[in-house]
Enzyme design. Structure first.
Site, PDB file in Angstrom:
ATOM      1  CE1 TYR A  43     -12.224  76.123  36.521  1.00 54.49           C
ATOM      2  CE2 TYR A  43     -14.395  76.609  35.630  1.00 54.49           C
ATOM      3  CZ  TYR A  43     -13.023  76.678  35.533  1.00 54.49           C
ATOM      4  OH  TYR A  43     -12.441  77.300  34.451  1.00 54.49           O
ATOM      5  CB  SER A  61     -14.124  80.845  34.255  1.00 57.24           C
ATOM      6  OG  SER A  61     -15.052  80.037  33.560  1.00 57.24           O
TER       7      SER A  61
HETATM    8  P1  NAP Z   1      -5.870  72.744  29.400  1.00 54.80           P
HETATM    9  O1  NAP Z   1      -5.705  72.636  27.924  1.00 54.80           O
HETATM   10  O2  NAP Z   1      -6.226  71.545  30.181  1.00 54.80           O
HETATM   11  O3  NAP Z   1      -4.543  73.410  30.005  1.00 54.80           O
HETATM   12  C1  NAP Z   1      -4.331  73.491  31.383  1.00 54.80           C
HETATM   13  C2  NAP Z   1      -2.912  73.962  31.638  1.00 54.80           C
HETATM   14  O4  NAP Z   1      -2.725  74.078  33.082  1.00 54.80           O
HETATM   15  C3  NAP Z   1      -1.874  72.964  31.153  1.00 54.80           C
HETATM   16  O5  NAP Z   1      -0.743  73.671  30.684  1.00 54.80           O
HETATM   17  C4  NAP Z   1      -1.521  72.180  32.401  1.00 54.80           C
HETATM   18  O6  NAP Z   1      -0.174  71.725  32.365  1.00 54.80           O
HETATM   19  C5  NAP Z   1      -1.645  73.240  33.485  1.00 54.80           C
HETATM   20  N1  NAP Z   1      -1.948  72.663  34.804  1.00 54.80           N
HETATM   21  C6  NAP Z   1      -3.081  72.010  35.183  1.00 54.80           C
HETATM   22  N2  NAP Z   1      -2.968  71.607  36.475  1.00 54.80           N
HETATM   23  C7  NAP Z   1      -1.733  72.004  36.891  1.00 54.80           C
HETATM   24  C8  NAP Z   1      -1.031  71.867  38.122  1.00 54.80           C
HETATM   25  N3  NAP Z   1      -1.553  71.275  39.197  1.00 54.80           N
HETATM   26  N4  NAP Z   1       0.209  72.393  38.205  1.00 54.80           N
HETATM   27  C9  NAP Z   1       0.771  72.996  37.135  1.00 54.80           C
HETATM   28  N5  NAP Z   1       0.148  73.160  35.961  1.00 54.80           N
HETATM   29  C10 NAP Z   1      -1.093  72.659  35.839  1.00 54.80           C
HETATM   30  O7  NAP Z   1      -7.031  73.769  29.748  1.00 54.80           O
HETATM   31  P2  NAP Z   1      -7.464  75.222  29.204  1.00 54.80           P
HETATM   32  O8  NAP Z   1      -8.881  75.081  28.821  1.00 54.80           O
HETATM   33  O9  NAP Z   1      -6.482  75.798  28.280  1.00 54.80           O
HETATM   34  O10 NAP Z   1      -7.458  76.008  30.595  1.00 54.80           O
HETATM   35  C11 NAP Z   1      -6.595  77.088  30.873  1.00 54.80           C
HETATM   36  C12 NAP Z   1      -7.270  77.998  31.891  1.00 54.80           C
HETATM   37  O11 NAP Z   1      -8.466  78.510  31.327  1.00 54.80           O
HETATM   38  C13 NAP Z   1      -7.671  77.296  33.182  1.00 54.80           C
HETATM   39  O12 NAP Z   1      -7.454  78.183  34.269  1.00 54.80           O
HETATM   40  C14 NAP Z   1      -9.162  77.062  32.987  1.00 54.80           C
HETATM   41  O13 NAP Z   1      -9.838  76.944  34.202  1.00 54.80           O
HETATM   42  C15 NAP Z   1      -9.530  78.320  32.227  1.00 54.80           C
HETATM   43  N6  NAP Z   1     -10.785  78.296  31.475  1.00 54.80           N
HETATM   44  C16 NAP Z   1     -10.972  77.411  30.476  1.00 54.80           C
HETATM   45  C17 NAP Z   1     -12.163  77.456  29.763  1.00 54.80           C
HETATM   46  C18 NAP Z   1     -12.454  76.517  28.615  1.00 54.80           C
HETATM   47  O14 NAP Z   1     -13.605  76.487  28.146  1.00 54.80           O
HETATM   48  N7  NAP Z   1     -11.508  75.772  28.136  1.00 54.80           N
HETATM   49  C19 NAP Z   1     -13.146  78.401  30.085  1.00 54.80           C
HETATM   50  C20 NAP Z   1     -12.902  79.293  31.104  1.00 54.80           C
HETATM   51  C21 NAP Z   1     -11.707  79.240  31.789  1.00 54.80           C
HETATM   52  P3  NAP Z   1       0.204  70.151  32.388  1.00 54.80           P
HETATM   53  O15 NAP Z   1      -0.715  69.475  31.420  1.00 54.80           O
HETATM   54  O16 NAP Z   1       1.636  70.123  31.996  1.00 54.80           O
HETATM   55  O17 NAP Z   1      -0.029  69.768  33.792  1.00 54.80           O
END
Ligand code: NAP
Length: 259
Positions: A165, A151
């Site tokens: 985080y 991130s």
């Molecule tokens: P998202 O749409 O909320 O997706 C999160 C994914 O992780 C979902 O598939 C969810 O599956 C799964 N997940 C969450 N908790 C879990 C658990 N305890 N066990 C198994 N699966 C779990 O979020 P996203 O923004 O795409 O995030 C994806 C990654 O990118 C994360 O690591 C996040 O920290 C990182 N990130 C995001 C951003 C941003 O701006 N969006 C920026 C930097 C980094 P279920 O819903 O089926 O549980």
């Protein structure tokens, strides 16, 4: 074989691929002909609508596991490897904010939640995937690949209440640096994708004013989309495209930060 055929038939586990960045990465990988294990914490019934979005040449199946549990991480890797017939590429994408708490509000439950979700998950899933990744490289004569989602927060500290985080994601970046030293002899590559501010459920707690303010800090003036991040995983998964790239952090952030 061209660079673009390189992912045909590859065996890939993408954690956290029921939504957002992981889902779009899984779609691109499957579209390139890979066999992909889709994963999330939701029930198989709830994941059905996710699987219906995969129309391509690749094959996919869904695996449910809570990656905050080491035992479930082990079971996930074994079930996915069983389905795929091994693992050539692991994408550690499951993770999240876990809530917002200033330092003085952090208690043990919150600490464990954020650290388990972002660190235990990556450590344990990777640990159990290593024998498969090692075998993949041995048998193919090519590199196998681990890609974790880091991130921008790992580089600049994270937003309000996101110290744990941001710190957890910084640890993910740094774990890779160590694993490069441990596993390059086995021909396993480790790279991190560091998204900036991407328009997913991650930011659903923000009102329009906050979103506008954040957009003002991004050189491109807007949040990114999951699709715009997904292609970074395809590049890092492919031996033909990135076989000499390891230990790197690929920032996909619209110029929000240029480290
Ligand atoms: P998202 O749409 O909320 O997706 C999160 C994914 O992780 C979902 O598939 C969810 O599956 C799964 N997940 C969450 N908790 C879990 C658990 N305890 N066990 C198994 N699966 C779990 O979020 P996203 O923004 O795409 O995030 C994806 C990654 O990118 C994360 O690591 C996040 O920290 C990182 N990130 C995001 C951003 C941003 O701006 N969006 C920026 C930097 C980094 P279920 O819903 O089926 O549980």
């Amino acid at each position: 074989m061209t660079m673009f055929d390189d992912l045909k038939g590859k065996k890939i586990l993408v954690t956290g691929s029921t939504a957002g960045i992981g889902l779009e990465a899984a779609k691109l990988l499957a579209g390139a002909g890979a066999k992909v294990a889709i994963h999330g914490s939701r029930s198989p019934e709830a994941a059905q609508s996710v699987l219906e979005q995969f129309t391509s040449d690749g094959e996919v199946a869904y695996f449910q596991a809570d990656v905050c549990s080491s035992a479930e991480c082990k079971d996930l890797v074994e079930a996915a490897a069983d389905y795929l017939g091994g693992i050539d590429v692991l994408v550690n994408n499951a993770g999240g904010l876990g809530g917002r708490n200033g330092l003085e509000s952090i208690d043990d439950d919150f600490f464990d939640k954020v650290v388990d979700l972002n660190i235990r998950s990556v450590v344990m899933v990777t640990k159990y995937a290593i024998p498969f990744l090692r075998r993949s490289a041995e048998e193919s004569g090519e590199t196998s690949s681990v890609i974790s989602t880091g991130s921008i927060a790992a580089r600049e500290g994270g937003g309000p209440g996101a110290s744990l985080y941001g710190g957890s994601k910084a640890m993910v970046h740094n774990l890779h640096r160590n694993w490069v030293k441990e596993f390059t002899k086995d021909n396993i590559r480790f790279n991190t994708v560091a998204p900036g501010t991407i328009d997913t459920a991650f930011h659903e707690d923000k009102d329009q004013g906050t979103r506008d303010k954040i957009s003002g800090t991004i050189a491109m003036g807007r949040f990114g989309t999951s699709e715009e991040v997904a292609s970074a995983y395809v590049y890092l998964a492919s031996h033909a495209m990135s076989g000499y790239v390891t230990g790197q952090v690929l920032d996909v952030n619209g110029g929000q930060m240029c480290p």
